[in-house]
Design a protein around this motif. Structure first.
Motif, PDB file in Angstrom:
ATOM      1  N   TYR A  72       0.828  -1.209   0.000  1.00 45.01           N
ATOM      2  CA  TYR A  72       0.000   0.000   0.000  1.00 45.01           C
ATOM      3  C   TYR A  72       0.856   1.249   0.000  1.00 45.01           C
ATOM      4  O   TYR A  72       2.048   1.205   0.279  1.00 45.01           O
ATOM      5  N   ASN A  78       9.184  -2.422   7.620  1.00 43.50           N
ATOM      6  CA  ASN A  78       8.771  -2.695   8.999  1.00 43.50           C
ATOM      7  C   ASN A  78       9.911  -3.249   9.842  1.00 43.50           C
ATOM      8  O   ASN A  78       9.763  -3.503  11.018  1.00 43.50           O
ATOM      9  N   PHE A 170       2.409 -14.065  -0.011  1.00 41.15           N
ATOM     10  CA  PHE A 170       1.600 -13.074   0.706  1.00 41.15           C
ATOM     11  C   PHE A 170       0.672 -12.376  -0.275  1.00 41.15           C
ATOM     12  O   PHE A 170       0.608 -11.162  -0.340  1.00 41.15           O
ATOM     13  N   ASN A 174      -6.310 -15.022   3.194  1.00 43.00           N
ATOM     14  CA  ASN A 174      -7.059 -15.942   4.041  1.00 43.00           C
ATOM     15  C   ASN A 174      -8.192 -15.105   4.616  1.00 43.00           C
ATOM     16  O   ASN A 174      -7.957 -14.180   5.374  1.00 43.00           O
ATOM     17  N   PRO A 176     -11.515 -15.203   6.660  1.00 41.53           N
ATOM     18  CA  PRO A 176     -12.471 -15.959   7.482  1.00 41.53           C
ATOM     19  C   PRO A 176     -13.867 -15.329   7.462  1.00 41.53           C
ATOM     20  O   PRO A 176     -14.016 -14.153   7.132  1.00 41.53           O
ATOM     21  N   SER A 210      -3.561 -10.103  14.523  1.00 41.20           N
ATOM     22  CA  SER A 210      -2.623  -9.502  15.488  1.00 41.20           C
ATOM     23  C   SER A 210      -1.179  -9.707  15.040  1.00 41.20           C
ATOM     24  O   SER A 210      -0.296  -9.923  15.868  1.00 41.20           O
ATOM     25  N   SER A 211      -0.976  -9.637  13.728  1.00 40.30           N
ATOM     26  CA  SER A 211       0.393  -9.788  13.254  1.00 40.30           C
ATOM     27  C   SER A 211       0.818  -8.509  12.512  1.00 40.30           C
ATOM     28  O   SER A 211       0.256  -7.450  12.743  1.00 40.30           O
ATOM     29  N   TYR A 212       1.783  -8.645  11.586  1.00 46.95           N
ATOM     30  CA  TYR A 212       2.362  -7.451  10.951  1.00 46.95           C
ATOM     31  C   TYR A 212       1.337  -6.581  10.254  1.00 46.95           C
ATOM     32  O   TYR A 212       1.384  -5.357  10.342  1.00 46.95           O
ATOM     33  N   SER A 213       0.431  -7.204   9.489  1.00 47.36           N
ATOM     34  CA  SER A 213      -0.537  -6.406   8.734  1.00 47.36           C
ATOM     35  C   SER A 213      -1.441  -5.623   9.678  1.00 47.36           C
ATOM     36  O   SER A 213      -1.671  -4.423   9.476  1.00 47.36           O
ATOM     37  N   ASP A 216       0.615  -2.835  11.347  1.00 50.00           N
ATOM     38  CA  ASP A 216       1.049  -1.721  10.505  1.00 50.00           C
ATOM     39  C   ASP A 216      -0.113  -0.980   9.858  1.00 50.00           C
ATOM     40  O   ASP A 216      -0.110   0.252   9.797  1.00 50.00           O
ATOM     41  N   ARG A 234      -7.153 -13.158  17.806  1.00 49.00           N
ATOM     42  CA  ARG A 234      -7.677 -14.506  18.043  1.00 49.00           C
ATOM     43  C   ARG A 234      -6.908 -15.212  19.161  1.00 49.00           C
ATOM     44  O   ARG A 234      -7.460 -15.554  20.182  1.00 49.00           O
ATOM     45  N   SER A 235      -5.587 -15.404  18.961  1.00 52.39           N
ATOM     46  CA  SER A 235      -4.850 -16.135  19.996  1.00 52.39           C
ATOM     47  C   SER A 235      -3.848 -15.296  20.766  1.00 52.39           C
ATOM     48  O   SER A 235      -3.796 -15.346  21.984  1.00 52.39           O
ATOM     49  N   CYS A 276      -7.031  -8.589   8.644  1.00 51.42           N
ATOM     50  CA  CYS A 276      -5.568  -8.724   8.558  1.00 51.42           C
ATOM     51  C   CYS A 276      -5.257 -10.146   9.001  1.00 51.42           C
ATOM     52  O   CYS A 276      -4.561 -10.377   9.983  1.00 51.42           O
ATOM     53  N   THR A 277      -5.860 -11.073   8.292  1.00 50.17           N
ATOM     54  CA  THR A 277      -5.889 -12.462   8.739  1.00 50.17           C
ATOM     55  C   THR A 277      -4.941 -13.354   7.934  1.00 50.17           C
ATOM     56  O   THR A 277      -5.129 -14.563   7.857  1.00 50.17           O
ATOM     57  N   ASN A 296       1.759 -20.445   7.149  1.00 47.18           N
ATOM     58  CA  ASN A 296       2.856 -19.481   7.197  1.00 47.18           C
ATOM     59  C   ASN A 296       3.697 -19.756   8.448  1.00 47.18           C
ATOM     60  O   ASN A 296       3.280 -19.464   9.561  1.00 47.18           O
TER      61      ASN A 296
HETATM   62  P1  NA0 Z   1       0.240 -10.756   8.001  1.00 44.45           P
HETATM   63  O1  NA0 Z   1       0.071 -10.032   9.274  1.00 44.45           O
HETATM   64  O2  NA0 Z   1      -0.630 -10.381   6.864  1.00 44.45           O
HETATM   65  O3  NA0 Z   1       1.760 -10.622   7.559  1.00 44.45           O
HETATM   66  C1  NA0 Z   1       2.193 -11.214   6.355  1.00 44.45           C
HETATM   67  C2  NA0 Z   1      -2.746 -13.111  11.390  1.00 44.45           C
HETATM   68  O4  NA0 Z   1      -4.093 -13.417  11.094  1.00 44.45           O
HETATM   69  C3  NA0 Z   1      -2.442 -13.722  12.738  1.00 44.45           C
HETATM   70  O5  NA0 Z   1      -2.514 -12.715  13.719  1.00 44.45           O
HETATM   71  C4  NA0 Z   1      -3.580 -14.736  12.921  1.00 44.45           C
HETATM   72  O6  NA0 Z   1      -3.925 -14.956  14.253  1.00 44.45           O
HETATM   73  C5  NA0 Z   1      -4.704 -13.988  12.244  1.00 44.45           C
HETATM   74  N1  NA0 Z   1      -5.813 -14.855  11.830  1.00 44.45           N
HETATM   75  C6  NA0 Z   1      -5.787 -15.843  10.900  1.00 44.45           C
HETATM   76  N2  NA0 Z   1      -7.007 -16.399  10.775  1.00 44.45           N
HETATM   77  C7  NA0 Z   1      -7.804 -15.756  11.655  1.00 44.45           C
HETATM   78  C8  NA0 Z   1      -9.155 -15.887  12.001  1.00 44.45           C
HETATM   79  N3  NA0 Z   1      -9.943 -16.826  11.440  1.00 44.45           N
HETATM   80  N4  NA0 Z   1      -9.650 -15.059  12.934  1.00 44.45           N
HETATM   81  C9  NA0 Z   1      -8.874 -14.137  13.520  1.00 44.45           C
HETATM   82  N5  NA0 Z   1      -7.581 -13.970  13.252  1.00 44.45           N
HETATM   83  C10 NA0 Z   1      -7.053 -14.782  12.316  1.00 44.45           C
HETATM   84  O7  NA0 Z   1       0.019 -12.324   8.177  1.00 44.45           O
HETATM   85  P2  NA0 Z   1       0.546 -13.333   9.323  1.00 44.45           P
HETATM   86  O8  NA0 Z   1       0.512 -14.684   8.733  1.00 44.45           O
HETATM   87  O9  NA0 Z   1       1.805 -12.851   9.913  1.00 44.45           O
HETATM   88  O10 NA0 Z   1      -0.569 -13.236  10.471  1.00 44.45           O
HETATM   89  C11 NA0 Z   1      -1.879 -13.648  10.283  1.00 44.45           C
HETATM   90  C12 NA0 Z   1       3.512 -10.628   5.894  1.00 44.45           C
HETATM   91  O11 NA0 Z   1       3.312  -9.327   5.399  1.00 44.45           O
HETATM   92  C13 NA0 Z   1       4.558 -10.521   6.986  1.00 44.45           C
HETATM   93  O12 NA0 Z   1       5.566 -11.447   6.762  1.00 44.45           O
HETATM   94  C14 NA0 Z   1       5.113  -9.132   6.899  1.00 44.45           C
HETATM   95  O13 NA0 Z   1       6.474  -9.139   6.594  1.00 44.45           O
HETATM   96  C15 NA0 Z   1       4.392  -8.524   5.746  1.00 44.45           C
HETATM   97  N6  NA0 Z   1       3.908  -7.179   6.093  1.00 44.45           N
HETATM   98  C16 NA0 Z   1       4.804  -6.184   6.228  1.00 44.45           C
HETATM   99  C17 NA0 Z   1       4.384  -4.892   6.480  1.00 44.45           C
HETATM  100  C18 NA0 Z   1       5.385  -3.796   6.539  1.00 44.45           C
HETATM  101  O14 NA0 Z   1       6.515  -4.010   6.247  1.00 44.45           O
HETATM  102  C19 NA0 Z   1       3.061  -4.638   6.662  1.00 44.45           C
HETATM  103  C20 NA0 Z   1       2.153  -5.665   6.536  1.00 44.45           C
HETATM  104  C21 NA0 Z   1       2.591  -6.951   6.248  1.00 44.45           C
HETATM  105  P3  NA0 Z   1      -3.416 -16.259  15.095  1.00 44.45           P
HETATM  106  O15 NA0 Z   1      -4.537 -16.532  16.000  1.00 44.45           O
HETATM  107  O16 NA0 Z   1      -3.172 -17.359  14.100  1.00 44.45           O
HETATM  108  O17 NA0 Z   1      -2.169 -15.778  15.792  1.00 44.45           O
HETATM  109  C22 NA0 Z   1       5.003  -2.464   6.931  1.00 44.45           C
END
Ligand code: NA0
Ligand code: FAD
Length: 461
Positions: A72, A78, A170, A174, A176, A210-213, A216, A234-235, A276-277, A296
């Motif tokens: 975006y 990050n 990425f 996903n 939900p 509750s991760s990077y997305s 950020d 979630r967790s 941001c799942t 992942n």
């Molecule tokens: P991302 O945060 O998009 O980063 C990808 C998250 O989704 C976890 O918190 C997980 O929770 C949650 N989740 C999954 N299914 C769910 C459900 N049914 N209900 C509620 N929560 C759910 O994805 P993940 O895989 O880290 O977390 C999934 C990549 O994008 C990263 O590697 C990062 O490098 C990159 N990124 C970077 C930036 C910047 O550099 C910004 C955004 C993304 P749980 O319960 O499984 O812990 C600025």
């Protein structure tokens, strides 16, 4: 060796940082006078850079292909750039002056391009070309790849001895389902389609994840003027101290119109929901028996040294791990993969490879905290470095930086990008950016590299 290689063909799917690392790895040997196999890289976008090649589009691209980009406007690195620096192409070499530790996307895109532009890499890449299907002939031991030239709408196929899958993971959301969300009157989107915080100014935004997305995009919305930002986990809670106007709550259980109901019994009205799942590892061009099936995580199963598909090591996956390390990890993988394809590295038996994978899986299982995860991926990079001639860099020091970065973020999510780190490649200490991150609303390269004069500083004061 020369003659064997002359007739070999390497196919690479994707010209993002991983695919480009593979090309660069071959180019590095070529410049030393080694004979090369024929290399063809297929990229469905019209330019290289993968995620870093920003697109304003959402949904599908110009030719109707699922749109790859999830990046975006206003995205700034990050993690410290010192943690991802190419060991064979420093930031100093590219920018000719120290820059800050957290550059915005266009600046990192420029850096990625700088290294590859020094070679003839573009000649290997067929842009606007989608890999549609792959099959493997057990007798000839060759892959057949069916390709679509999107521009002229033509389908054709080619054969390869080795296939490198560098298509990223990425991109496919996903998404939900939450009860009642179908009646939510405002915007519902996945982070994949988020293109900037502008549309959320003065809005009450709910982010799920509750991760990077989540972290950020939440901070972006806050920075650019959202009325309130709520993160629903979630967790694992991110669990830091949030600025006023941002908060973290347990998971949504259901929606009723614009009201979200949370696990702790609270309710709140929102204007927008951003999921941001996370993303799915999705390879629609691969048959079942060649497809990597994983969540992942830091060590996907079935990949020897994190790259060679154990059932068929001629099939190579790059960058499929969850990532602390990025560009330099793709490099270390690509160098090892190259040496195998060039006949410079022999792989052990399938059973020995399985044992090695199992040992890594077990170690990964034991890692729980952020710091332990950093240590795990650091050990992985060191293992790869021991297998090729990729220039050695002080990986332990990079791990120290990652751990400081984790603390910086915990201390203050709004100011961690103002910190500076020291390069392990050149020893250069990063510059302090002319404007604090929270006040910097312009992410162009021109603005970033612009030198603020003493006079302007005085006026600002
Ligand atoms: P991302 O945060 O998009 O980063 C990808 C998250 O989704 C976890 O918190 C997980 O929770 C949650 N989740 C999954 N299914 C769910 C459900 N049914 N209900 C509620 N929560 C759910 O994805 P993940 O895989 O880290 O977390 C999934 C990549 O994008 C990263 O590697 C990062 O490098 C990159 N990124 C970077 C930036 C910047 O550099 C910004 C955004 C993304 P749980 O319960 O499984 O812990 C600025
Ligand atoms: P990608 O960059 O995803 O590239 C894959 C390429 O394959 C794409 O060009 C795609 O078009 C192509 N492709 C896919 N399928 C096909 C097909 N069938 N045929 C032909 N071509 C195909 N990393 C960092 O280090 N720092 C960051 O700040 C950072 N921020 C990020 C922010 C977001 C929102 C996201 C999603 C990721 C971020 N990352 C960041 C991680 C990022 O994924 C890596 O930096 C890097 O882009 C991964 O490189 P890759 O080549 O493996 O995959």
């Amino acid at each position: 060796n020369k003659n064997i290689l002359k007739n070999k063909r390497v196919g690479i799917i994707g010209a993002g940082p991983s695919g480009l690392a593979q090309i660069r790895a071959f180019e590095a040997l070529k410049s030393q006078g080694f004979a090369m196999p024929e290399i063809v890289c297929f990229e469905k976008q019209d330019n290289w850079g993968g995620m870093w090649n920003y697109s304003w589009r959402t949904g599908v691209g110009k030719y109707g292909e699922p749109l790859h980009g999830s990046m975006y406007k206003y995205l700034w690195s990050n993690g410290p750039k010192e943690c991802l620096e190419f060991a064979d192409y420093s930031f100093d070499e590219h920018f000719k002056k120290p820059i800050s530790s957290y550059p915005p996307r266009p600046v990192l895109f420029d850096y990625i391009q700088g290294r590859i532009k020094k070679s003839n890499a573009r000649e290997y890449i067929r842009f606007n070309t989608t890999a549609r299907w792959v099959s493997f002939d057990e007798e000839t031991k060759k892959f057949t790849v069916i390709l679509d030239d999107l521009k002229i709408d033509k389908t054709y196929s080619e054969e390869f001895d080795f296939l490198v899958v560098a298509s990223g993971h990425f991109s496919t959301p996903n998404m939900p389902y939450f009860k009642g969300i179908e009646n939510f009157p405002g915007t519902v989107m996945h982070a994949h389609d988020f293109r900037g915080a502008d549309q959320f100014i003065d809005r009450n935004v709910l982010l799920i994840g509750s991760s990077y997305s989540a972290e950020d995009i939440g901070v972006q919305c806050y920075k650019h003027g959202a009325k309130s930002v709520t993160l629903s986990y979630r967790s694992n809670q991110i669990g830091i101290e949030w600025p006023e106007g941002m908060k973290e709550v347990p998971l949504v259980t259901r929606f009723e119109d614009d009201t979200a109901f949370f696990k702790d019994g609270t309710t709140e009205k929102f204007d927008a929901v951003i999921m941001c799942t996370g993303y799915q590892h999705k390879f629609p061009f691969l048959p079942d028996e060649m497809r990597l099936k994983t969540k992942n995580n830091l060590y996907p199963d079935h990949l020897y040294k994190g790259v060679f598909f154990n059932d068929l090591p001629q099939l190579i996956y790059l960058g499929m791990q969850d990532q602390y390390y990025t560009f330099n990890m793709f490099d270390t993988q690509a160098w090892v993969a190259r040496d195998y394809m060039m006949g410079r590295l022999e792989l052990p038996t399938p059973a020995e490879r399985r044992l090695d994978i199992d040992q890594w899986l077990e170690k990964n299982e034991q890692a729980e905290t952020g710091e332990e995860h950093v240590d795990f991926q650091t050990a992985y990079i060191k293992d790869l470095l021991s297998l090729s001639d990729y220039p050695h860099f002080n990986v332990d020091q990079v791990a120290v930086m990652f751990k400081e970065w984790l603390k910086d973020k915990e201390e203050c999510i709004l100011t961690y990008r103002d910190k500076t780190y020291q390069s392990v490649v050149t020893g250069t200490k990063a510059a302090v950016h002319h404007t604090e991150w929270m006040d910097e609303l312009n992410d162009t390269k021109e603005r970033y590299l612009y030198e603020v004069t003493d006079e302007e500083e005085l006026v600002a004061e």
